[in-house]
Write a protein that holds these residues in place. Structure first.
Motif, short mmCIF file in Angstrom:
data_model
loop_
_atom_site.label_atom_id
_atom_site.label_comp_id
_atom_site.label_asym_id
_atom_site.label_seq_id
_atom_site.Cartn_x
_atom_site.Cartn_y
_atom_site.Cartn_z
N HIS A 87 48.41 -19.88 -24.69
CA HIS A 87 48.76 -18.24 -25.24
C HIS A 87 47.35 -17.53 -25.85
N VAL A 88 47.16 -16.37 -25.39
CA VAL A 88 46.00 -15.86 -26.45
C VAL A 88 46.01 -15.67 -27.43
N GLU A 137 40.01 -16.15 -17.55
CA GLU A 137 38.99 -15.06 -18.70
C GLU A 137 37.73 -16.07 -18.98
N ASN A 190 45.74 -13.88 -14.21
CA ASN A 190 47.72 -13.74 -14.36
C ASN A 190 48.04 -14.41 -13.71
N GLU A 199 56.79 -15.70 -24.00
CA GLU A 199 55.51 -15.09 -25.30
C GLU A 199 54.92 -14.52 -24.21
N LYS A 200 54.79 -14.23 -22.92
CA LYS A 200 53.77 -13.73 -22.08
C LYS A 200 54.40 -12.32 -22.02
N LEU A 201 53.57 -12.13 -21.10
CA LEU A 201 53.90 -10.25 -21.52
C LEU A 201 55.68 -10.17 -20.28
N LEU A 204 58.38 -11.82 -21.63
CA LEU A 204 58.86 -11.36 -22.95
C LEU A 204 59.39 -9.95 -22.43
N PRO A 216 56.51 -4.18 -26.42
CA PRO A 216 55.59 -4.14 -27.59
C PRO A 216 54.37 -3.62 -26.49
N VAL A 217 53.87 -2.85 -26.23
CA VAL A 217 52.84 -2.21 -25.12
C VAL A 217 51.53 -2.69 -26.25
N TYR A 218 50.37 -3.40 -25.81
CA TYR A 218 49.30 -3.49 -26.67
C TYR A 218 48.14 -2.05 -26.70
N ARG A 225 45.52 -7.01 -15.25
CA ARG A 225 45.08 -8.03 -15.02
C ARG A 225 45.51 -7.96 -13.51
N ASN A 260 49.06 -2.90 -18.16
CA ASN A 260 50.23 -2.88 -18.51
C ASN A 260 51.34 -2.37 -18.40
N ARG A 293 45.61 -6.11 -29.77
CA ARG A 293 45.40 -7.46 -29.83
C ARG A 293 43.66 -7.29 -29.92
N HIS A 296 40.37 -7.90 -27.45
CA HIS A 296 41.33 -7.81 -26.07
C HIS A 296 40.26 -7.26 -24.99
N TYR A 354 54.49 -9.79 -34.38
CA TYR A 354 55.00 -8.51 -33.99
C TYR A 354 55.28 -7.56 -34.79
#
Ligand code: NAD
Ligand code: TYD
Length: 362
Positions: A87-88, A137, A190, A199-201, A204, A216-218, A225, A260, A293, A296, A354
């Protein structure tokens, strides 16, 4: 492929791969070596087809004596190496574990394989294989309009996770050129699908939408992706092991590159359709932009021409179908969700990642 050591086979992709081997390759015995970190769970290995063909061993890939023993005891001819810290966001908070498992762990497996296969040579070298599962990545980030990553793209990792995977790729390749260890590498984009740790998009967002928590959108949510359904990735790995050329790398991707924010809106739309009576309907009211992030990566995209033309692989699931099936799978498996998300580590991770992200940009 008769006796296969799968590392990390209690995690997301590894457990899907175990299932896929047991389904498609009768007669293959799998030794599944997994440390059961927070990301691994025996819940992922319930109801396996042909369970008698699967042996689970809890242990660390950095434990050289254990790996040596397994290679000999089970006369392993194939290693499929998934085990990693993945997990990044965690690699930004605590990079040490990534160096230990992804770099030292891969080195340990390579040394054990070299000793068992190249030095002792119980089998001809064309009957053994070390397949290393890696990520796109390692190539860094793309600007809009840049050509997609392919097997010749120079490495330019930007997160501790990506850098640790890049290091492991280099080590794996060096064992081919220096020692003649028969290796293959796949660099995949991905994945999404059943059994992904929440914990991944994608998982989650499904869990939070189900429970009425913020989505929560970063940053601005415009990061891209190249999403691939996990079963398509497993098919690609099986094909590379069976038909791929030794020493080669294969780039694997889904040809699905929505930003995303669009993924999150699609999940909300599917949730609206599947749970029209939810108190959180319409689910997109839960979307919240939060602090981005650090470092990112903006965009990933994979050129799959090599695996397509050489091995005839291409993704079978469209993103719309795959996402719908995935959302449905999570909604139909509340016990799995409870088992993996009630552990204290998960709760403290959510809090840690978060709670300090102030409102982001719209
Ligand atoms: P995951 O985090 O879901 O699972 C990792 C598994 O490895 C867990 O079961 C964990 O217990 C195990 N593990 C961790 N450290 C270990 C150690 N020291 N010894 C033994 N086992 C250990 O990961 P995933 O998403 O299934 O990814 C699997 C592999 O695929 C990784 O190598 C990752 O880099 C690669 N990959 C993942 C994606 C993706 O989108 N998830 C995409 C491309 C490549
Ligand atoms: P993630 O699933 O962590 O995979 P990776 O970082 O390996 O690509 O994240 C996918 C994308 O979603 C990435 O651009 C970061 C973003 N993201 C969010 O916007 N919010 C979140 O809560 C998470 C976990 C990820």
């Amino acid at each position: 492929m008769k006796n296969v050591l799968v590392t990390g086979g209690a995690g997301f992709i590894g457990s899907n791969f175990v299932r896929s081997i047991l389904q498609h390759e009768p007669g293959v015995h799998i030794i599944n070596l997994d440390a059961l970190t927070y990301a691994g769970s025996l819940e992922n290995l319930q109801d396996l087809p042909s369970p008698e063909q699967h042996t689970f061993v809890q242990g660390d890939i950095c434990d050289r004596r254990l790996v040596d023993k397994l290679l000999r005891q089970y006369e392993i001819d194939t290693i499929v190496h998934f085990a990693a810290e993945t997990h990044v966001d965690r690699s930004i908070v605590d990079p040490g574990a990534f160096i230990q498992t992804n770099v030292v762990g891969t080195f340990t497996l390579l040394e054990a394989a070299r000793s068992a296969w190249v030095v002792e040579k119980p089998l001809p070298l064309d009957q053994v294989r070390f397949h290393h599962v890696s990520t796109d990545e390692v190539f860094g980030t793309l600007a809009p309009g840049d050509p997609s990553f392919n097997e010749n793209t120079p490495y330019a990792p930007r997160s501790p996770y990506a850098a640790s995977k890049a290091s492991s790729d280099h080590l794996v390749r060096s064992y081919f050129t220096t020692f003649g260890l028969p290796i293959t590498i796949s660099n995949c984009s991905n994945n999404y699908g059943p059994n992904q740790f929440p914990e991944k998009l994608i998982p989650l967002m499904v869990l939070h939408a189900r429970d009425g928590k913020p989505l929560p959108v970063y940053g601005d949510g415009q990061q891209v992706r190249d999403w691939l359904y996990v079963q398509d990735h497993c098919d690609a790995i099986r094909l590379v092991i069976q038909k791929g050329r030794v020493g080669e790398t294969y780039a694997v991707g889904g040809d699905n590159q929505p930003p995303n924010l669009e993924i999150v809106h699609t999940i909300c739309r599917i949730m609206d359709q599947l749970q029209p009576n939810s108190p959180y309907f319409p689910h997109e009211q839960l979307i919240q932009f939060v602090t981005d992030r650090p470092g990112h990566d903006r965009r990933y995209s994979i050129d799959i021409s090599k695996i397509q033309t050489e091995l005839g692989w291409q993704p079978q699931r469209s993103l719309e179908t795959g996402l719908r099936e995935t959302v449905q799978w999570y909604l139909e498996h509340p016990d799995w969700i409870t088992a993996v998300s009630q552990q204290p580590d998960y709760q403290s991770w959510i809090q840690r990642n978060y709670s300090n992200r102030e409102g982001g940009v719209k």
